[in-house]
Write an enzyme that holds these catalytic residues in place. Structure first.
Site, PDB file in Angstrom:
ATOM      1  N   ARG A  89      -4.475  -6.149   5.010  1.00 54.15           N
ATOM      2  CA  ARG A  89      -3.464  -6.483   6.013  1.00 54.15           C
ATOM      3  C   ARG A  89      -4.025  -7.296   7.174  1.00 54.15           C
ATOM      4  O   ARG A  89      -3.299  -7.639   8.105  1.00 54.15           O
ATOM      5  CB  ARG A  89      -2.803  -5.188   6.547  1.00 54.15           C
ATOM      6  CG  ARG A  89      -2.163  -4.336   5.429  1.00 54.15           C
ATOM      7  CD  ARG A  89      -1.214  -3.319   5.981  1.00 54.15           C
ATOM      8  NE  ARG A  89      -0.157  -3.991   6.737  1.00 54.15           N
ATOM      9  CZ  ARG A  89       0.694  -3.380   7.534  1.00 54.15           C
ATOM     10  NH1 ARG A  89       0.630  -2.070   7.681  1.00 54.15           N
ATOM     11  NH2 ARG A  89       1.619  -4.053   8.183  1.00 54.15           N
TER      12      ARG A  89
ATOM     13  N   ARG B 177      -6.744   4.398  10.081  1.00 51.62           N
ATOM     14  CA  ARG B 177      -6.575   2.955  10.338  1.00 51.62           C
ATOM     15  C   ARG B 177      -7.064   2.515  11.724  1.00 51.62           C
ATOM     16  O   ARG B 177      -7.425   1.364  11.917  1.00 51.62           O
ATOM     17  CB  ARG B 177      -5.091   2.571  10.196  1.00 51.62           C
ATOM     18  CG  ARG B 177      -4.486   2.844   8.822  1.00 51.62           C
ATOM     19  CD  ARG B 177      -4.972   1.842   7.794  1.00 51.62           C
ATOM     20  NE  ARG B 177      -4.411   2.113   6.477  1.00 51.62           N
ATOM     21  CZ  ARG B 177      -3.216   1.681   6.047  1.00 51.62           C
ATOM     22  NH1 ARG B 177      -2.470   0.958   6.858  1.00 51.62           N
ATOM     23  NH2 ARG B 177      -2.790   1.974   4.844  1.00 51.62           N
TER      24      ARG B 177
ATOM     25  N   CYS C 144       8.208   0.656  12.053  1.00 50.82           N
ATOM     26  CA  CYS C 144       7.244  -0.242  11.407  1.00 50.82           C
ATOM     27  C   CYS C 144       7.788  -1.642  11.189  1.00 50.82           C
ATOM     28  O   CYS C 144       7.031  -2.598  11.053  1.00 50.82           O
ATOM     29  CB  CYS C 144       6.843   0.290  10.031  1.00 50.82           C
ATOM     30  SG  CYS C 144       6.515   2.023   9.992  1.00 50.82           S
TER      31      CYS C 144
ATOM     32  N   LEU D 212       0.845  -1.201   0.000  1.00 52.68           N
ATOM     33  CA  LEU D 212       0.000   0.000   0.000  1.00 52.68           C
ATOM     34  C   LEU D 212       0.875   1.242   0.000  1.00 52.68           C
ATOM     35  O   LEU D 212       1.864   1.317   0.741  1.00 52.68           O
ATOM     36  CB  LEU D 212      -0.886   0.017   1.250  1.00 52.68           C
ATOM     37  CG  LEU D 212      -1.900  -1.123   1.394  1.00 52.68           C
ATOM     38  CD1 LEU D 212      -2.571  -1.062   2.769  1.00 52.68           C
ATOM     39  CD2 LEU D 212      -2.944  -1.061   0.287  1.00 52.68           C
TER      40      LEU D 212
ATOM     41  N   GLU E 208       5.210  -4.085  12.861  1.00 53.42           N
ATOM     42  CA  GLU E 208       4.769  -3.276  14.009  1.00 53.42           C
ATOM     43  C   GLU E 208       3.248  -3.127  14.068  1.00 53.42           C
ATOM     44  O   GLU E 208       2.659  -3.040  15.148  1.00 53.42           O
ATOM     45  CB  GLU E 208       5.385  -1.875  13.917  1.00 53.42           C
ATOM     46  CG  GLU E 208       4.789  -0.903  14.923  1.00 53.42           C
ATOM     47  CD  GLU E 208       5.354   0.500  14.817  1.00 53.42           C
ATOM     48  OE1 GLU E 208       5.241   1.111  13.750  1.00 53.42           O
ATOM     49  OE2 GLU E 208       5.898   0.969  15.809  1.00 53.42           O
ATOM     50  N   ASP E 209       2.635  -3.086  12.892  1.00 50.79           N
ATOM     51  CA  ASP E 209       1.200  -2.801  12.866  1.00 50.79           C
ATOM     52  C   ASP E 209       0.344  -3.949  13.384  1.00 50.79           C
ATOM     53  O   ASP E 209      -0.858  -3.781  13.581  1.00 50.79           O
ATOM     54  CB  ASP E 209       0.772  -2.426  11.432  1.00 50.79           C
ATOM     55  CG  ASP E 209       1.352  -1.093  11.025  1.00 50.79           C
ATOM     56  OD1 ASP E 209       1.371  -0.182  11.871  1.00 50.79           O
ATOM     57  OD2 ASP E 209       1.814  -0.968   9.882  1.00 50.79           O
TER      58      ASP E 209
ATOM     59  N   HIS F 233       0.006   7.245  10.201  1.00 55.17           N
ATOM     60  CA  HIS F 233      -0.055   6.792  11.593  1.00 55.17           C
ATOM     61  C   HIS F 233       0.477   7.874  12.533  1.00 55.17           C
ATOM     62  O   HIS F 233       1.249   8.751  12.114  1.00 55.17           O
ATOM     63  CB  HIS F 233       0.834   5.552  11.791  1.00 55.17           C
ATOM     64  CG  HIS F 233       0.343   4.312  11.133  1.00 55.17           C
ATOM     65  ND1 HIS F 233       1.146   3.517  10.350  1.00 55.17           N
ATOM     66  CD2 HIS F 233      -0.872   3.711  11.149  1.00 55.17           C
ATOM     67  CE1 HIS F 233       0.455   2.477   9.916  1.00 55.17           C
ATOM     68  NE2 HIS F 233      -0.773   2.574  10.381  1.00 55.17           N
TER      69      HIS F 233
ATOM     70  N   ASP G 218       2.435  -6.132   2.493  1.00 58.44           N
ATOM     71  CA  ASP G 218       2.897  -5.213   3.542  1.00 58.44           C
ATOM     72  C   ASP G 218       3.418  -5.932   4.792  1.00 58.44           C
ATOM     73  O   ASP G 218       3.645  -5.282   5.813  1.00 58.44           O
ATOM     74  CB  ASP G 218       1.735  -4.288   3.952  1.00 58.44           C
ATOM     75  CG  ASP G 218       1.473  -3.194   2.913  1.00 58.44           C
ATOM     76  OD1 ASP G 218       2.299  -2.268   2.815  1.00 58.44           O
ATOM     77  OD2 ASP G 218       0.464  -3.286   2.202  1.00 58.44           O
TER      78      ASP G 218
END
Ligand code: CIR
Length: 255
Positions: free
Chosen positions: A86, A131, A248, A18, A66-67, A161, A61
Site C-alpha cells: 500500500r 501497521r 476507511c 488484503l 483514509e489510511d 486498526h 486497497d
C-alpha cells in the site's frame, strides 16, 4: 464552506485486497463498486463536497483512502502505510490535500495508517498496531504538536486498526466496541458502547449531525440517534470482507 470528502475509486483488482482471513464468499468487485457509489452519495447528501480520485488497479486497497493521510490542527500528514503493498497509495492523494491545507511528509522507516488515528478535539489518539509503529507516531507528534494537538498512543491488539473498533461521534464522544479497549482510553470523553456482536458498527462517519452507519447492525442507528445524530445506513459489506469500515473510505477535510 462544506466539509471536503476525498474518496478514491474501487479498482478492478479489489478482489485481491488484503484480508486478515480469506473472504468467503470471495470479494465481488462489481458489488463493492456499487456499494462505494452508495457511500459517496450518502456523503454528498450529508453535505460534503466530494473530491473523487481515480482508482489504480496496481493497488487493490486504494479505495481505503483514509489510511494515506491524517489531518489535525489544520495540517495534513501524508502517511506511509504499514503494508508494503500500500505504500504507493499516498502519492495519489498529495495534490488533493495540498490544494486545501499544508502537507507534511513521512519517510521510511516510519509507518502509520490513517485508520489508526482518531481525533477528539485537540487530542489525536494513535493506535500502535501491526501497521503503525513508534516512528510513525513520533512523526505525528513532531508535525501536530506545534499546532496544539496532543498525540496519545494507544496499544491495539486483536484488530487491524484503532478505528476498526471505535470512532468519534463529534468532539467529545466516542463509539467503542464492547470490550475492545480499556474503559477511560479516551480521557474523560463520553464512551458509548456498541455491543460486541456488532463490533464493526462502532465505526461511523459523521458530517455535521449526520452519521453514516453500517447497514445490517440493529443497535447502531439507535445509539447514534440517542446521541443526537441522524443515522444514515450504508451497506459496505464487500469492503468489510477486506477489513474496511466506513471511515476507511474517505479523508474528511474539515470545513
Ligand atoms: C488493509 O488491510 O490495509 C485493507 N484491506 C483494509 C484497510 C482498512 N482501512 C482502515 O481501516 N482505515
Amino acid at each position: 464552506m462544506p466539509t471536503v470528502a476525498i474518496v478514491r475509486g474501487v479498482p478492478i483488482s479489489f478482489a485481491g485486497a488484503l484480508c486478515a482471513v480469506p473472504a468467503d464468499p470471495p470479494i465481488d468487485a462489481a458489488r463493492a463498486r456499487a456499494q462505494h457509489a452508495g457511500y459517496v452519495e450518502a456523503l454528498r447528501r450529508a453535505g460534503a463536497e466530494i473530491v473523487a480520485l481515480p482508482a489504480d488497479d496496481a493497488t487493490p486497497d486504494c479505495c481505503f483512502v483514509e489510511d494515506t493521510a491524517v489531518i489535525a490542527g489544520g495540517i495534513a500528514l501524508l502517511a506511509r502505510p504499514g503494508a508494503p503493498s500500500r505504500q504507493a497509495e499516498p502519492a495519489a492523494v498529495r495534490a488533493a490535500l495540498a490544494a486545501r491545507l499544508p502537507v507534511a511528509e513521512m519517510t521510511a522507516p516510519a509507518t502509520l495508517d490513517g485508520g489508526d488515528c482518531l481525533r477528539l478535539g485537540r487530542r489525536l489518539y494513535i493506535g500502535r498496531s501491526a501497521r503503525t509503529g513508534a516512528a510513525g507516531a513520533a512523526r505525528a507528534r513532531e508535525v501536530f504538536g506545534p499546532a496544539g494537538i496532543e498525540v496519545i498512543e494507544v496499544p491495539v491488539e486483536g484488530a487491524l486498526h484503532l478505528k476498526s473498533v471505535c470512532s468519534p461521534l463529534g468532539d467529545d464522544t466516542v463509539l467503542v466496541a464492547e470490550g475492545a479497549l480499556p474503559p477511560g482510553t479516551f480521557h474523560g470523553a463520553r464512551e458509548l458502547v456498541v455491543p460486541a456482536a456488532e463490533a464493526p458498527a462502532a465505526n461511523v462517519v459523521t458530517i455535521g449531525r449526520v452519521a453514516l452507519v453500517a447497514a445490517g447492525f440493529p443497535s447502531i442507528a439507535r445509539i447514534v440517534a440517542a446521541a443526537g445524530f441522524e443515522p444514515v445506513a450504508v451497506d459496505t459489506s464487500e469492503m468489510r470482507k477486506a477489513d474496511g469500515a466506513l471511515t476507511c473510505l474517505s479523508i474528511l477535510v474539515p470545513a
